[in-house]
Design a protein around this motif. Structure first.
Motif, PDB file in Angstrom:
ATOM      1  N   GLN A  72       3.429  13.180  20.344  1.00  0.00           N
ATOM      2  CA  GLN A  72       2.542  12.674  21.390  1.00  0.00           C
ATOM      3  C   GLN A  72       1.163  12.401  20.810  1.00  0.00           C
ATOM      4  N   ASN A  73       0.592  11.256  21.251  1.00  0.00           N
ATOM      5  CA  ASN A  73      -0.800  10.945  20.890  1.00  0.00           C
ATOM      6  C   ASN A  73      -1.554  10.572  22.170  1.00  0.00           C
ATOM      7  N   GLN A  74      -2.686   9.897  22.027  1.00  0.00           N
ATOM      8  CA  GLN A  74      -3.538   9.590  23.175  1.00  0.00           C
ATOM      9  C   GLN A  74      -2.830   8.731  24.213  1.00  0.00           C
ATOM     10  N   ASN A  75      -1.983   7.802  23.770  1.00  0.00           N
ATOM     11  CA  ASN A  75      -1.404   6.821  24.696  1.00  0.00           C
ATOM     12  C   ASN A  75       0.118   6.876  24.811  1.00  0.00           C
ATOM     13  N   SER A  76       0.796   7.628  23.968  1.00  0.00           N
ATOM     14  CA  SER A  76       2.257   7.586  24.036  1.00  0.00           C
ATOM     15  C   SER A  76       2.880   8.954  23.760  1.00  0.00           C
ATOM     16  N   TYR A  77       4.107   9.096  24.269  1.00  0.00           N
ATOM     17  CA  TYR A  77       4.892  10.325  24.118  1.00  0.00           C
ATOM     18  C   TYR A  77       6.299   9.897  23.718  1.00  0.00           C
ATOM     19  N   GLU A  78       6.873  10.607  22.733  1.00  0.00           N
ATOM     20  CA  GLU A  78       8.232  10.277  22.298  1.00  0.00           C
ATOM     21  C   GLU A  78       9.002  11.567  22.017  1.00  0.00           C
ATOM     22  N   ARG A  79      10.208  11.631  22.544  1.00  0.00           N
ATOM     23  CA  ARG A  79      11.074  12.789  22.302  1.00  0.00           C
ATOM     24  C   ARG A  79      12.411  12.296  21.775  1.00  0.00           C
ATOM     25  N   ARG A  80      12.801  12.789  20.569  1.00  0.00           N
ATOM     26  CA  ARG A  80      14.053  12.392  19.927  1.00  0.00           C
ATOM     27  C   ARG A  80      14.977  13.597  19.828  1.00  0.00           C
ATOM     28  N   ILE A  81      16.173  13.425  20.331  1.00  0.00           N
ATOM     29  CA  ILE A  81      17.151  14.516  20.304  1.00  0.00           C
ATOM     30  C   ILE A  81      18.407  14.041  19.591  1.00  0.00           C
ATOM     31  N   GLU A  82      18.846  14.830  18.591  1.00  0.00           N
ATOM     32  CA  GLU A  82      20.130  14.608  17.943  1.00  0.00           C
ATOM     33  C   GLU A  82      21.108  15.657  18.459  1.00  0.00           C
ATOM     34  N   PHE A  83      22.323  15.219  18.820  1.00  0.00           N
ATOM     35  CA  PHE A  83      23.274  16.154  19.417  1.00  0.00           C
ATOM     36  C   PHE A  83      24.700  15.778  19.053  1.00  0.00           C
ATOM     37  N   SER A  84      25.609  16.710  19.298  1.00  0.00           N
ATOM     38  CA  SER A  84      27.044  16.492  19.130  1.00  0.00           C
ATOM     39  C   SER A  84      27.765  17.106  20.315  1.00  0.00           C
ATOM     40  N   VAL A  85      29.005  16.662  20.531  1.00  0.00           N
ATOM     41  CA  VAL A  85      29.857  17.231  21.583  1.00  0.00           C
ATOM     42  C   VAL A  85      31.187  17.599  20.935  1.00  0.00           C
ATOM     43  N   TYR A  86      31.701  18.784  21.251  1.00  0.00           N
ATOM     44  CA  TYR A  86      32.899  19.286  20.596  1.00  0.00           C
ATOM     45  C   TYR A  86      34.073  19.433  21.560  1.00  0.00           C
ATOM     46  N   GLU A  87      34.031  18.680  22.667  1.00  0.00           N
ATOM     47  CA  GLU A  87      35.146  18.641  23.605  1.00  0.00           C
ATOM     48  C   GLU A  87      35.446  17.189  23.939  1.00  0.00           C
ATOM     49  N   GLU A  88      36.739  16.878  24.099  1.00  0.00           N
ATOM     50  CA  GLU A  88      37.122  15.525  24.497  1.00  0.00           C
ATOM     51  C   GLU A  88      36.838  15.321  25.982  1.00  0.00           C
ATOM     52  N   GLY A  89      36.540  14.068  26.339  1.00  0.00           N
ATOM     53  CA  GLY A  89      36.337  13.752  27.743  1.00  0.00           C
ATOM     54  C   GLY A  89      35.078  12.947  27.973  1.00  0.00           C
ATOM     55  N   LYS A  90      34.770  12.760  29.253  1.00  0.00           N
ATOM     56  CA  LYS A  90      33.574  12.013  29.629  1.00  0.00           C
ATOM     57  C   LYS A  90      32.512  13.007  30.093  1.00  0.00           C
ATOM     58  N   PHE A  91      31.309  12.845  29.566  1.00  0.00           N
ATOM     59  CA  PHE A  91      30.208  13.753  29.888  1.00  0.00           C
ATOM     60  C   PHE A  91      28.985  12.944  30.284  1.00  0.00           C
ATOM     61  N   LYS A  92      28.211  13.504  31.226  1.00  0.00           N
ATOM     62  CA  LYS A  92      27.054  12.777  31.749  1.00  0.00           C
ATOM     63  C   LYS A  92      25.752  13.431  31.334  1.00  0.00           C
ATOM     64  N   ILE A  93      24.807  12.543  30.997  1.00  0.00           N
ATOM     65  CA  ILE A  93      23.420  12.983  30.871  1.00  0.00           C
ATOM     66  C   ILE A  93      22.747  12.578  32.178  1.00  0.00           C
ATOM     67  N   PRO A  94      22.383  13.540  33.021  1.00  0.00           N
ATOM     68  CA  PRO A  94      21.831  13.186  34.338  1.00  0.00           C
ATOM     69  C   PRO A  94      20.399  12.659  34.225  1.00  0.00           C
ATOM     70  N   GLU A  95      19.821  12.337  35.353  1.00  0.00           N
ATOM     71  CA  GLU A  95      18.403  11.972  35.354  1.00  0.00           C
ATOM     72  C   GLU A  95      17.585  13.151  34.836  1.00  0.00           C
TER      73      GLU A  95
END
Length: 298
Positions: A72-95
């Motif tokens: 984050q600086n004076q005018n912007s914010y950025e968040r980076r996430i690296e992830f994995s999933v270890y189960e088969e299927g469909k998964f949701k990232i909610p709001e």
């Protein structure tokens, strides 16, 4: 016309000074364990602070977060996430909610399809071969020392308990203990002055009761429940009491029975002698037991 221009100016100003949130999911379909990236950006901050979920706690629990970086600086914010999933299927990232000085901004929801790319015919190899590690005695000691020490402590406790019980039983059943206790009882009888007062019946009743209890405890014979004749017979057959002591017991017990039924009236000298003989018998009893133990050892 002026009103239209004024409204347009407000919209332009509002847009220019409002915060803009954007999000991006790198892949909508990933393989089991594959790394994916999710990015959230907020622009036009103008020095305002952004708050959201703590690091490694933004995504739902099916998502194994590997890296979560915030810039984050004076005018912007950025968040980076690296992830994995270890189960088969469909998964949701909610709001996901981000607060900018009390104003809540939300991302759009995403759906991720997690698939197993391995086929049944595929050969699965270990990333690294198993490695044998040789352990020396010191290593085994470090691994198992607490178990060994605990086992030794339990064994020591068991031995201590057995010794205490054995010693306690031996002390309680010691011939010396029985002898001393009976001599105290005889001393108490002497102090009652039955002999001096000529109360021969009370004297012989208590003297024989004390003697019967002593024989039961010291020689483990049922003296307290047997009649005099039966007790004399058992003593002779048992062969534990010496002949000298048997003779004393027989004479005193038979005289005591006659006194109880008023068939004889002993004088003071006889009563004194019977008391002395029983006292000597009690003191000599340990020799009887020592002889019996030697005979058993042989």
């Amino acid at each position: 016309m002026k009103k239209i221009l004024f409204i347009l100016s407000l919209l332009i100003c509002g847009t220019a000074f409002s915060q803009i949130l954007s999000s991006n999911l790198e892949k909508k379909t990933i393989a089991l364990g594959e790394i994916n990236r999710f990015i959230v950006k907020i622009d036009n901050l103008n020095g305002k602070q952004v708050s959201s979920a703590a690091k490694n706690e933004l995504l739902p629990f099916h998502f194994e977060e590997i890296k979560d970086s915030i810039g984050q600086n004076q005018n912007s914010y950025e968040r980076r996430i690296e992830f994995s999933v270890y189960e088969e299927g469909k998964f949701k990232i909610p709001e996901l909610e981000f607060s900018v000085d009390g104003q809540v901004l939300k991302t759009i929801p995403y759906e991720i399809d997690v698939i197993n790319t391995a086929q049944k015919a595929d050969q699965i190899n270990d990333i690294m071969k198993n490695k044998e590690v040789k352990l020396d005695p010191k290593d085994y000691w470090e691994l198992y020392k607490f178990y060994i020490l605990a086992a030794l402590a339990v064994i020591a406790l068991i031995i201590a308990v057995v010794m205490i019980i054995k010693w306690g039983r031996k002390a309680k059943s010691s011939p010396v203990v029985a002898t001393n206790q009976t001599l105290k009882e005889l001393d108490s009888l002497k102090k009652k002055k039955y002999i001096e007062g000529g109360d021969f019946r009370s004297f012989y009743v208590e003297l024989i009761d004390i003697s019967r209890a002593f024989i039961t405890k010291q020689y483990h014979l049922p003296a307290e429940v047997l009649l005099t004749d039966d007790l004399i017979d058992v003593m002779k057959k048992n062969n534990t009491i010496s002949q000298e002591n048997e003779k004393i017991v027989e004479e005193v017990f038979l005289r005591g029975d006659l006194v109880k039924f008023a068939k004889t009236f002993p004088d003071q000298v006889t009563m004194e002698k019977d008391f002395s003989d029983i006292s000597d018998f009690v003191r000599r009893s340990s020799k009887d037991l020592e002889f019996e133990n030697l005979r058993k050892d042989v």
